[in-house]
Scaffold this motif. Structure first.
Motif, short mmCIF file in Angstrom:
data_model
loop_
_atom_site.label_atom_id
_atom_site.label_comp_id
_atom_site.label_asym_id
_atom_site.label_seq_id
_atom_site.Cartn_x
_atom_site.Cartn_y
_atom_site.Cartn_z
N LEU A 150 0.86 -1.19 0.00
CA LEU A 150 0.00 0.00 0.00
C LEU A 150 0.90 1.24 0.00
O LEU A 150 1.38 1.67 1.06
N PRO A 151 1.15 1.80 -1.19
CA PRO A 151 2.04 2.96 -1.26
C PRO A 151 1.45 4.19 -0.58
O PRO A 151 0.24 4.39 -0.57
N ARG A 152 2.33 5.01 -0.05
CA ARG A 152 1.88 6.28 0.54
C ARG A 152 1.22 7.14 -0.53
O ARG A 152 1.45 6.96 -1.73
N ASN A 153 0.37 8.04 -0.08
CA ASN A 153 -0.34 9.01 -0.92
C ASN A 153 -1.37 8.38 -1.85
O ASN A 153 -1.84 9.05 -2.78
N ILE A 154 -1.73 7.13 -1.63
CA ILE A 154 -2.82 6.49 -2.37
C ILE A 154 -3.83 6.00 -1.33
O ILE A 154 -3.49 5.18 -0.47
N GLN A 155 -5.04 6.50 -1.42
CA GLN A 155 -6.07 6.12 -0.44
C GLN A 155 -6.32 4.62 -0.49
O GLN A 155 -6.35 4.01 -1.55
N HIS A 156 -6.50 4.05 0.69
CA HIS A 156 -6.82 2.63 0.76
C HIS A 156 -7.76 2.35 1.93
O HIS A 156 -7.94 3.17 2.82
#
Length: 191
Positions: free
Chosen positions: A118-124
């Motif tokens: 889950l990369p940073r700056n991508i909503q999850h």
């Protein structure tokens, strides 16, 4: 026996680059104060977090802030709302159970043995599909584990806490999360 000349000739330019590469191109060395250690979930590193059992196995302070490692028992129905980490990437490794992850407009179903980046700056967001799921969570860089310390109580036993009596203190959760770079989507007006 392999001579220096045949090694360099056999590996071509790559061999020369590897042999004579500048230190600035290589991986940084570990800080001298870091030492190997082994950790396992125990009362001294475990917390009750909003119905979950969480163990902080490796803290950012143990790794010169490179990463932290958590073990968590996620409980169906107690998942966080959609959110975005702005400071760290997360990797969930599912040890037991099943979790559905929603990230970047895609949905992934993970079961034991799967890892989800889950990369940073991508909503999850994620949803536990079984009654509970055991996960290891790698945070890089480390530091976000302190959010859990602030929002939890030390675990008095190595078991799940009683289910929460009601909703968590949302104002406190949002205020604490925001100090650690977490963003939640804005609600449309009128909701």
């Amino acid at each position: 026996m392999l001579s220096r000349k045949s090694f360099l000739t056999g590996t071509g330019a790559l061999g020369g680059l590897l042999l004579f590469s500048r230190p600035s191109l290589s991986m940084p060395e570990a800080a001298p104060h870091l030492a190997p250690f082994m950790a396992r979930p125990a009362l001294g590193n475990s917390y009750w977090y909003i119905g979950h059992l969480l163990s902080i196995l490796i803290k950012a302070t143990d790794t010169n802030n490179l990463f932290s490692l958590l073990k968590m028992t996620e409980v169906k129905g107690l998942e966080p709302p959609p959110h975005t980490h702005t400071r760290e990437d997360e990797i969930f490794m599912v040890l037991d159970g099943s979790i559905e992850f929603s990230v970047g407009g895609k949905t992934y179903q993970a079961t034991a043995g799967d890892s989800m980046f889950l990369p940073r700056n991508i909503q999850h967001a994620f949803k536990v599909l079984t009654d509970r799921a055991e996960v290891m969570i790698l945070l890089t860089p480390g530091g976000f584990e302190q959010y859990f310390v602030e929002m939890s109580e030390p675990a008095p036993a190595m078991e799940l806490p009683p289910p929460p009596a009601g909703a968590p203190d949302i104002a406190r959760l949002i205020a604490t999360s925001s100090r650690y770079g977490i963003r939640f989507p804005e609600r449309p007006s009128g909701m």
